[in-house]
Design an enzyme around this catalytic site. Sequence first.
Site, PDB file in Angstrom:
ATOM      1  N   ASP A   1       1.063  -1.146  -0.063  1.00 48.35           N
ATOM      2  CA  ASP A   1      -0.039  -0.014   0.099  1.00 48.35           C
ATOM      3  C   ASP A   1       0.798   1.235   0.165  1.00 48.35           C
ATOM      4  O   ASP A   1       1.644   1.435   1.035  1.00 48.35           O
ATOM      5  CB  ASP A   1      -0.834   0.215   1.299  1.00 48.35           C
ATOM      6  CG  ASP A   1      -1.828   1.170   1.126  1.00 48.35           C
ATOM      7  OD1 ASP A   1      -1.444   2.259   0.401  1.00 48.35           O
ATOM      8  OD2 ASP A   1      -3.026   0.806   1.845  1.00 48.35           O
TER       9      ASP A   1
ATOM     10  N   TYR B   1      -9.225  15.317  -5.607  1.00 50.49           N
ATOM     11  CA  TYR B   1      -8.214  14.539  -6.491  1.00 50.49           C
ATOM     12  C   TYR B   1      -7.436  15.410  -7.494  1.00 50.49           C
ATOM     13  O   TYR B   1      -6.337  15.252  -7.667  1.00 50.49           O
ATOM     14  CB  TYR B   1      -9.306  14.033  -7.443  1.00 50.49           C
ATOM     15  CG  TYR B   1      -8.970  13.032  -8.537  1.00 50.49           C
ATOM     16  CD1 TYR B   1      -8.307  11.823  -8.376  1.00 50.49           C
ATOM     17  CD2 TYR B   1      -8.575  13.641  -9.833  1.00 50.49           C
ATOM     18  CE1 TYR B   1      -7.758  11.162  -9.448  1.00 50.49           C
ATOM     19  CE2 TYR B   1      -8.194  12.960 -10.948  1.00 50.49           C
ATOM     20  CZ  TYR B   1      -7.552  11.605 -10.513  1.00 50.49           C
ATOM     21  OH  TYR B   1      -7.054  10.883 -11.615  1.00 50.49           O
TER      22      TYR B   1
HETATM   23  P1  NAP Z   1      -7.288   1.785 -11.776  1.00 55.07           P
HETATM   24  O1  NAP Z   1      -7.439   0.820 -13.151  1.00 55.07           O
HETATM   25  O2  NAP Z   1      -8.351   1.743 -10.779  1.00 55.07           O
HETATM   26  O3  NAP Z   1      -6.047   1.017 -11.285  1.00 55.07           O
HETATM   27  C1  NAP Z   1      -5.648   1.532 -10.009  1.00 55.07           C
HETATM   28  C2  NAP Z   1      -4.138   0.734  -9.665  1.00 55.07           C
HETATM   29  O4  NAP Z   1      -3.703   1.408  -8.636  1.00 55.07           O
HETATM   30  C3  NAP Z   1      -4.789  -0.709  -9.377  1.00 55.07           C
HETATM   31  O5  NAP Z   1      -3.421  -1.522  -9.548  1.00 55.07           O
HETATM   32  C4  NAP Z   1      -4.698  -0.660  -7.877  1.00 55.07           C
HETATM   33  O6  NAP Z   1      -4.478  -1.929  -7.291  1.00 55.07           O
HETATM   34  C5  NAP Z   1      -3.581   0.466  -7.477  1.00 55.07           C
HETATM   35  N1  NAP Z   1      -3.622   1.112  -6.168  1.00 55.07           N
HETATM   36  C6  NAP Z   1      -4.907   1.636  -5.733  1.00 55.07           C
HETATM   37  N2  NAP Z   1      -4.602   2.195  -4.365  1.00 55.07           N
HETATM   38  C7  NAP Z   1      -3.288   1.765  -4.319  1.00 55.07           C
HETATM   39  C8  NAP Z   1      -2.553   1.973  -3.012  1.00 55.07           C
HETATM   40  N3  NAP Z   1      -2.946   2.694  -1.848  1.00 55.07           N
HETATM   41  N4  NAP Z   1      -1.351   1.125  -2.742  1.00 55.07           N
HETATM   42  C9  NAP Z   1      -0.814   0.709  -4.143  1.00 55.07           C
HETATM   43  N5  NAP Z   1      -1.575   0.502  -5.251  1.00 55.07           N
HETATM   44  C10 NAP Z   1      -2.785   1.074  -5.195  1.00 55.07           C
HETATM   45  O7  NAP Z   1      -6.969   3.133 -12.087  1.00 55.07           O
HETATM   46  P2  NAP Z   1      -6.321   3.590 -13.486  1.00 55.07           P
HETATM   47  O8  NAP Z   1      -7.105   4.404 -14.303  1.00 55.07           O
HETATM   48  O9  NAP Z   1      -5.155   2.866 -14.052  1.00 55.07           O
HETATM   49  O10 NAP Z   1      -5.293   4.959 -12.948  1.00 55.07           O
HETATM   50  C11 NAP Z   1      -3.947   4.777 -12.596  1.00 55.07           C
HETATM   51  C12 NAP Z   1      -3.451   6.375 -12.388  1.00 55.07           C
HETATM   52  O11 NAP Z   1      -3.646   7.298 -13.594  1.00 55.07           O
HETATM   53  C13 NAP Z   1      -4.127   6.775 -11.173  1.00 55.07           C
HETATM   54  O12 NAP Z   1      -3.111   7.646 -10.427  1.00 55.07           O
HETATM   55  C14 NAP Z   1      -5.314   7.914 -11.592  1.00 55.07           C
HETATM   56  O13 NAP Z   1      -5.539   8.978 -10.831  1.00 55.07           O
HETATM   57  C15 NAP Z   1      -4.512   8.489 -13.075  1.00 55.07           C
HETATM   58  N6  NAP Z   1      -5.360   8.587 -14.192  1.00 55.07           N
HETATM   59  C16 NAP Z   1      -6.301   8.016 -14.737  1.00 55.07           C
HETATM   60  C17 NAP Z   1      -7.097   8.261 -15.588  1.00 55.07           C
HETATM   61  C18 NAP Z   1      -8.324   7.436 -16.474  1.00 55.07           C
HETATM   62  O14 NAP Z   1      -8.982   7.896 -17.128  1.00 55.07           O
HETATM   63  N7  NAP Z   1      -8.040   6.245 -16.160  1.00 55.07           N
HETATM   64  C19 NAP Z   1      -7.016   9.719 -16.274  1.00 55.07           C
HETATM   65  C20 NAP Z   1      -6.078  10.489 -15.506  1.00 55.07           C
HETATM   66  C21 NAP Z   1      -5.531  10.008 -14.584  1.00 55.07           C
HETATM   67  P3  NAP Z   1      -5.131  -2.356  -5.820  1.00 55.07           P
HETATM   68  O15 NAP Z   1      -6.450  -2.004  -5.757  1.00 55.07           O
HETATM   69  O16 NAP Z   1      -4.787  -3.790  -5.610  1.00 55.07           O
HETATM   70  O17 NAP Z   1      -4.321  -1.992  -4.688  1.00 55.07           O
END
Ligand code: NAP
Length: 237
Positions: free
Chosen positions: A57, A149
């Site tokens: 985490d 956020y």
């Molecule tokens: P996602 O599909 O929800 O994946 C999030 C990942 O982060 C998962 O592997 C999750 O695994 C891990 N995670 C969450 N909390 C954690 C913690 N406390 N410690 C360790 N691992 C943790 O999200 P995503 O869309 O790929 O987003 C990835 C990043 O891109 C994020 O920072 C998000 O804010 C950013 N982002 C995404 C978008 C979008 O449109 N998708 C746009 C802008 C920015 P576990 O749950 O197993 O921990």
Amino acid sequence: MSRLAVVCGGSRGLGRAVALLLAERGCRLAVLSRSHDAAQAAVKTLHGADHVALSCDVSKEQEVQKTFETIQKTCGNISYLVNAAGINRDALLLRTKPEDMVALLHTNLLGSMLTCRAALRSMLHTQDAAIVNIGSVVGLKGNAGQSVYSASKAGLEGFTRSLAKEVASRNIRVNLLAPGFIHTDMTAGLAEDRARSVPLGRFGTPEEVAQAVLFLLKSSYITGQVLVVDGGLQLAM
Ligand code: NAP
């Protein structure tokens, strides 16, 4: 010898796409997420062998410290760190609970600070080490219903630019990638009509983000920069 890449949040979404691409390009991967099973499942799909899955985490300082010590002992020095662990808790500020504010800041901002700090010692021993932090266009432009956020991601931008200055003399590069709407679990609840607000007319794919992360990791003369990957969304914000 293959380069060691640590991907935080590598079990799903953007982080998983980055891990897949880096493994294809010959890196050895350490995939981190809170769930060991999910990280392990992601590792099983990677090209090549010797990759490791670790539960960590990123918001917990001691867990981060221990995890990076384990990585150093079992895998050696880190070349690349990608901070893709993140959460969202979208709500108007008046409806945002203080515990959600803490969770957002601890995971999205403090988490990346802790992993960068833990990785740097190891990176000092590597040639051409690089960090990519995943921000968001919302951190650059703001968005109603995402104030906390947005603050976590804007903080990450300042952190990235400052850390880049701090470690440039050691040839460690630090950049921020700011995605727009990308198809992952995080955006699964968003209506598809949001795509109409994107000049390119669609959400991006995790693979498109992964290509941009690879570009930043490999770009030996780029540091302290923000690369926006959003189909033109910020132009319309
Ligand atoms: P996602 O599909 O929800 O994946 C999030 C990942 O982060 C998962 O592997 C999750 O695994 C891990 N995670 C969450 N909390 C954690 C913690 N406390 N410690 C360790 N691992 C943790 O999200 P995503 O869309 O790929 O987003 C990835 C990043 O891109 C994020 O920072 C998000 O804010 C950013 N982002 C995404 C978008 C979008 O449109 N998708 C746009 C802008 C920015 P576990 O749950 O197993 O921990």
